[in-house]
Design a protein around this motif. Structure first.
Motif, mmCIF file in Angstrom:
data_model
loop_
_atom_site.group_PDB
_atom_site.id
_atom_site.type_symbol
_atom_site.label_atom_id
_atom_site.label_comp_id
_atom_site.label_asym_id
_atom_site.label_seq_id
_atom_site.Cartn_x
_atom_site.Cartn_y
_atom_site.Cartn_z
ATOM 1 N N TRP A 84 13.026 -5.345 12.736
ATOM 2 C CA TRP A 84 12.241 -4.508 13.643
ATOM 3 C C TRP A 84 13.085 -3.343 14.145
ATOM 4 C CZ3 TRP A 84 13.271 -3.721 18.889
ATOM 5 C CH2 TRP A 84 12.337 -2.920 19.544
ATOM 6 N N MET A 85 14.338 -3.626 14.524
ATOM 7 C CA MET A 85 15.218 -2.552 15.011
ATOM 8 C C MET A 85 15.487 -1.530 13.921
ATOM 9 S SD MET A 85 17.904 -4.486 17.562
ATOM 10 C CE MET A 85 18.723 -5.319 16.234
ATOM 11 N N GLN A 86 15.700 -2.004 12.695
ATOM 12 C CA GLN A 86 15.953 -1.105 11.567
ATOM 13 C C GLN A 86 14.748 -0.191 11.341
ATOM 14 O OE1 GLN A 86 18.886 -1.820 9.522
ATOM 15 N NE2 GLN A 86 18.652 0.160 8.581
ATOM 16 N N GLN A 87 13.534 -0.769 11.346
ATOM 17 C CA GLN A 87 12.318 0.029 11.162
ATOM 18 C C GLN A 87 12.166 1.052 12.271
ATOM 19 O OE1 GLN A 87 9.324 -3.008 11.020
ATOM 20 N NE2 GLN A 87 9.342 -3.104 8.775
ATOM 21 N N ARG A 88 12.396 0.642 13.500
ATOM 22 C CA ARG A 88 12.283 1.555 14.643
ATOM 23 C C ARG A 88 13.274 2.702 14.511
ATOM 24 N NH1 ARG A 88 10.741 1.232 20.374
ATOM 25 N NH2 ARG A 88 11.953 2.818 21.442
ATOM 26 N N PRO A 97 16.040 1.707 21.617
ATOM 27 C CA PRO A 97 15.758 1.641 23.047
ATOM 28 C C PRO A 97 17.060 1.670 23.852
ATOM 29 C CG PRO A 97 14.722 -0.191 21.862
ATOM 30 C CD PRO A 97 15.590 0.522 20.900
ATOM 31 N N PRO A 98 16.988 2.100 25.100
ATOM 32 C CA PRO A 98 18.185 2.077 25.938
ATOM 33 C C PRO A 98 18.602 0.624 26.182
ATOM 34 C CG PRO A 98 16.252 2.566 27.258
ATOM 35 C CD PRO A 98 15.806 2.556 25.818
ATOM 36 N N PRO A 99 19.800 0.408 26.719
ATOM 37 C CA PRO A 99 20.203 -0.974 27.014
ATOM 38 C C PRO A 99 19.127 -1.691 27.813
ATOM 39 C CG PRO A 99 22.043 0.512 27.356
ATOM 40 C CD PRO A 99 20.834 1.368 27.080
ATOM 41 N N LEU A 100 18.959 -2.947 27.499
ATOM 42 C CA LEU A 100 17.910 -3.772 28.085
ATOM 43 C C LEU A 100 18.521 -4.711 29.115
ATOM 44 C CD1 LEU A 100 14.881 -4.646 27.833
ATOM 45 C CD2 LEU A 100 15.670 -6.316 26.146
ATOM 46 N N ALA A 118 12.143 -6.219 30.288
ATOM 47 C CA ALA A 118 11.074 -5.280 29.950
ATOM 48 C C ALA A 118 10.752 -5.427 28.465
ATOM 49 C CB ALA A 118 11.512 -3.849 30.257
ATOM 50 N N SER A 119 9.514 -5.249 28.118
ATOM 51 C CA SER A 119 9.089 -5.395 26.730
ATOM 52 C C SER A 119 9.832 -4.416 25.814
ATOM 53 C CB SER A 119 7.588 -5.149 26.607
ATOM 54 O OG SER A 119 7.202 -5.213 25.256
ATOM 55 N N LEU A 120 10.132 -4.886 24.622
ATOM 56 C CA LEU A 120 10.725 -4.022 23.600
ATOM 57 C C LEU A 120 9.661 -3.138 22.961
ATOM 58 C CD1 LEU A 120 13.065 -6.648 21.895
ATOM 59 C CD2 LEU A 120 13.757 -4.746 23.366
ATOM 60 N N GLY A 121 8.408 -3.404 23.258
ATOM 61 C CA GLY A 121 7.322 -2.601 22.706
ATOM 62 C C GLY A 121 6.619 -3.261 21.539
ATOM 63 N N GLN A 122 7.031 -4.468 21.200
ATOM 64 C CA GLN A 122 6.379 -5.212 20.126
ATOM 65 C C GLN A 122 6.371 -6.689 20.513
ATOM 66 O OE1 GLN A 122 8.306 -6.418 16.579
ATOM 67 N NE2 GLN A 122 6.653 -5.672 15.266
ATOM 68 N N THR A 123 5.219 -7.308 20.455
ATOM 69 C CA THR A 123 5.063 -8.693 20.888
ATOM 70 C C THR A 123 5.988 -9.636 20.137
ATOM 71 O OG1 THR A 123 2.753 -8.217 21.402
ATOM 72 C CG2 THR A 123 3.372 -10.531 21.251
ATOM 73 N N GLN A 124 6.079 -9.497 18.820
ATOM 74 C CA GLN A 124 6.927 -10.398 18.024
ATOM 75 C C GLN A 124 8.398 -10.217 18.365
ATOM 76 O OE1 GLN A 124 5.853 -12.892 15.729
ATOM 77 N NE2 GLN A 124 7.964 -13.479 16.135
ATOM 78 N N ALA A 125 8.844 -8.978 18.566
ATOM 79 C CA ALA A 125 10.246 -8.721 18.933
ATOM 80 C C ALA A 125 10.559 -9.368 20.282
ATOM 81 C CB ALA A 125 10.529 -7.225 18.963
#
Length: 162
Positions: A84-88, A97-100, A118-125
């Motif tokens: 997911w991070m690679q695709q983003r 995304p900034p540090p979480l 805070a959500s990463l913006g994707q439910t599965q992630a």
């Protein structure tokens, strides 16, 4: 490891992708990984207050273990999260995304019983990250007098092949 900078991504179409590929090529980067910052947010924001050394030591130990869990290539959730991070990262206009900031509650047996972030913006992630943090126990229980939650900072960063 080098942290990705959102400033490296240009607003011009196509240019951002080329610049990113150039940076990746120069760095010899082959993947993206999650790390836990070496200085938990709890330690950074509480410096004006007196934070007991054993709390700081425990938070650092927990951060090291979380980093190992989030970097395990044999874990399906880790693989999905990294994909997911690679695709983003490769999508134009989608910087890392900034540090979480993650709040972590640790039970007396060392198992992480609750997390908030805070959500990463994707439910599965989000589900994968939560699962990775809550399926194993830390090697030590938290100090009895330690306030909870522990507040840690997760950073997305480039991981060079070892």
């Amino acid at each position: 490891m080098q942290e990705a900078s959102s400033a490296a991504v240009s607003d011009q179409p196509g240019m951002a992708k080329r610049a990113l590929h150039r940076v990746l090529k120069m760095m010899g980067v082959v993947g993206v990984g999650l790390t836990v910052s070496s200085a938990p947010v709890m330690v950074q924001t509480a410096m004006a207050q007196s934070v007991p050394q054993h709390w700081i030591s425990y938070a650092q130990m927990a951060a090291n273990q979380l980093e190992a869990w989030l970097s395990d290539p044999a874990n399906d959730a880790v693989v999905r999260l990294h994909e997911w991070m690679q695709q983003r990262l490769l999508q134009e206009g989608q910087p890392l995304p900034p540090p979480l900031v993650v709040k972590v509650w640790v039970a007396p047996d060392g198992k992480i019983s609750r997390t908030e972030f805070a959500s990463l913006g994707q439910t599965q992630a989000d589900a994968d990250l939560r699962s990775l943090m809550m399926t194993q126990s830390l090697s030590e229980p938290p100090p009895r007098d330690m306030r909870q939650p522990m507040v840690l900072q997760l950073s997305l960063s480039f991981a060079a092949k070892t």
